[in-house]
Design a protein around this motif. Structure first.
Motif, PDB file in Angstrom:
ATOM      1  N   LEU A 178      -2.108 -27.200   2.679  1.00  0.00           N
ATOM      2  CA  LEU A 178      -1.291 -26.473   3.766  1.00  0.00           C
ATOM      3  C   LEU A 178      -2.378 -25.268   4.408  1.00  0.00           C
ATOM      4  O   LEU A 178      -2.113 -25.077   5.830  1.00  0.00           O
ATOM      5  N   ALA A 179      -2.995 -24.807   3.749  1.00  0.00           N
ATOM      6  CA  ALA A 179      -4.116 -24.020   4.705  1.00  0.00           C
ATOM      7  C   ALA A 179      -4.793 -24.657   5.702  1.00  0.00           C
ATOM      8  O   ALA A 179      -5.006 -24.169   6.954  1.00  0.00           O
ATOM      9  N   ALA A 180      -5.105 -26.015   5.352  1.00  0.00           N
ATOM     10  CA  ALA A 180      -5.670 -26.959   6.419  1.00  0.00           C
ATOM     11  C   ALA A 180      -4.729 -27.199   7.744  1.00  0.00           C
ATOM     12  O   ALA A 180      -5.135 -27.204   8.751  1.00  0.00           O
ATOM     13  N   GLN A 181      -3.513 -27.623   7.350  1.00  0.00           N
ATOM     14  CA  GLN A 181      -2.466 -27.914   8.067  1.00  0.00           C
ATOM     15  C   GLN A 181      -2.282 -26.721   8.913  1.00  0.00           C
ATOM     16  O   GLN A 181      -1.874 -26.904  10.220  1.00  0.00           O
ATOM     17  N   MET A 182      -2.185 -25.691   8.224  1.00  0.00           N
ATOM     18  CA  MET A 182      -1.905 -24.469   9.161  1.00  0.00           C
ATOM     19  C   MET A 182      -2.790 -24.147  10.422  1.00  0.00           C
ATOM     20  O   MET A 182      -2.254 -23.896  11.502  1.00  0.00           O
ATOM     21  N   ALA A 183      -3.962 -24.503  10.189  1.00  0.00           N
ATOM     22  CA  ALA A 183      -5.024 -24.178  11.226  1.00  0.00           C
ATOM     23  C   ALA A 183      -4.620 -25.091  12.336  1.00  0.00           C
ATOM     24  O   ALA A 183      -4.817 -24.824  13.623  1.00  0.00           O
ATOM     25  N   TRP A 184      -4.044 -26.355  11.997  1.00  0.00           N
ATOM     26  CA  TRP A 184      -3.835 -27.320  13.271  1.00  0.00           C
ATOM     27  C   TRP A 184      -2.336 -27.207  13.592  1.00  0.00           C
ATOM     28  O   TRP A 184      -2.278 -26.935  15.056  1.00  0.00           O
ATOM     29  N   ALA A 185      -1.468 -26.739  13.056  1.00  0.00           N
ATOM     30  CA  ALA A 185      -0.096 -26.894  13.325  1.00  0.00           C
ATOM     31  C   ALA A 185      -0.023 -25.447  14.394  1.00  0.00           C
ATOM     32  O   ALA A 185       0.614 -25.438  15.277  1.00  0.00           O
TER      33      ALA A 185
END
Length: 248
Positions: free
Chosen positions: A155-162
């Motif tokens: 989710l930390a990685a997804q957060m950067a994209w989203a």
């Protein structure tokens, strides 16, 4: 069906290029090979995932079935209609590579209707299973365990994209995703999708023990499972690959 998946994949992979997708589509529909500069450009978008084996004895490209499985989930998620009590605010597109170690899917919904709207998210892990009957349970278990051990990092990685694609209260919500997950907050959830052969699709149930794999997600509705079955999934994935490569 293979054409629908291949076309959607190439449209996304070619992104804002004004020439790549139109050139690929025209040549593929005409059954002809691209040449020169056009081929060079389209190849740059298609090759990282779909390059065929150069020698018959070479190892199969293990990433293609998994990648196609992710796209089947994504296209099905796109088809889910909004409801008065549930409106999709964000749906992460599949990665451009087959080697990412992050989460495979993220969906954010606004739920509750006009009265008491709230935002909720679900982190998805997608797997493929191309074996025989009754062995898919291990694949499902492995996916849940992967989310349990790595969900916060995913989710930390997804957060950067989203965060680049949403704003307002949805953007503020995205910044909270790792915290909500780690705390088992009811506004978060998890899902596992497995693409498989029809012969391996569970006949009765498949996700009855999912709650044992991620104990922190104990609220009703936090876990969801999906089985996508195709008669011969490995052959279908190969057909998608062949369709993408028709013009190359």
């Amino acid at each position: 069906m293979a054409w629908i998946v291949a076309e959607a994949i190439m449209r996304q992979r070619c992104g804002p290029s004004p020439t790549a997708f139109p050139a690929w589509e025209r040549a593929t529909l005409a059954g002809r090979k691209l040449q020169g500069v056009e081929r060079e450009i389209v190849l740059a978008f298609a090759e990282p995932v779909f390059k065929p084996r150069e020698k018959a004895e070479a190892e199969e490209h293990h990433g293609v079935p998994g990648y196609v499985g992710e796209w089947l989930w994504y296209l099905l998620a796109l088809e889910q209609p909004d409801l008065p009590s549930r409106v999709r605010e964000y749906l992460a597109e599949p990665s451009l590579t087959v080697t990412d170690s992050g989460g495979d899917g993220l969906v954010i919904h606004r739920v509750g209707g006009a009265g008491t709207p709230a935002l909720m998210f679900r982190l998805w892990e997608m797997k493929k299973y191309t074996g025989g009957r009754d062995q898919i349970s291990g694949t499902i278990k492995g996916a849940w365990d992967q989310l349990a051990s790595s969900g916060t990092r995913y989710l930390a990685a997804q957060m950067a994209w989203a965060y680049k694609h949403v704003a307002g209260d949805v953007g503020a919500f995205v910044s909270l995703l790792p915290d909500l997950w780690a705390a088992g907050d009811p506004r978060g959830g998890a899902g596992v999708s497995v693409a498989t052969n029809s012969s391996a699709a569970p006949q009765r149930r498949a996700f009855s023990k999912s709650h044992e794999r991620i104990p922190r997600l104990k609220h009703d509705g936090q876990l969801q499972g999906l089985i996508i079955s195709v008669d011969d999934f490995a052959s279908f994935a190969a057909q998608v690959q062949e369709t993408v490569w028709t013009a190359l």
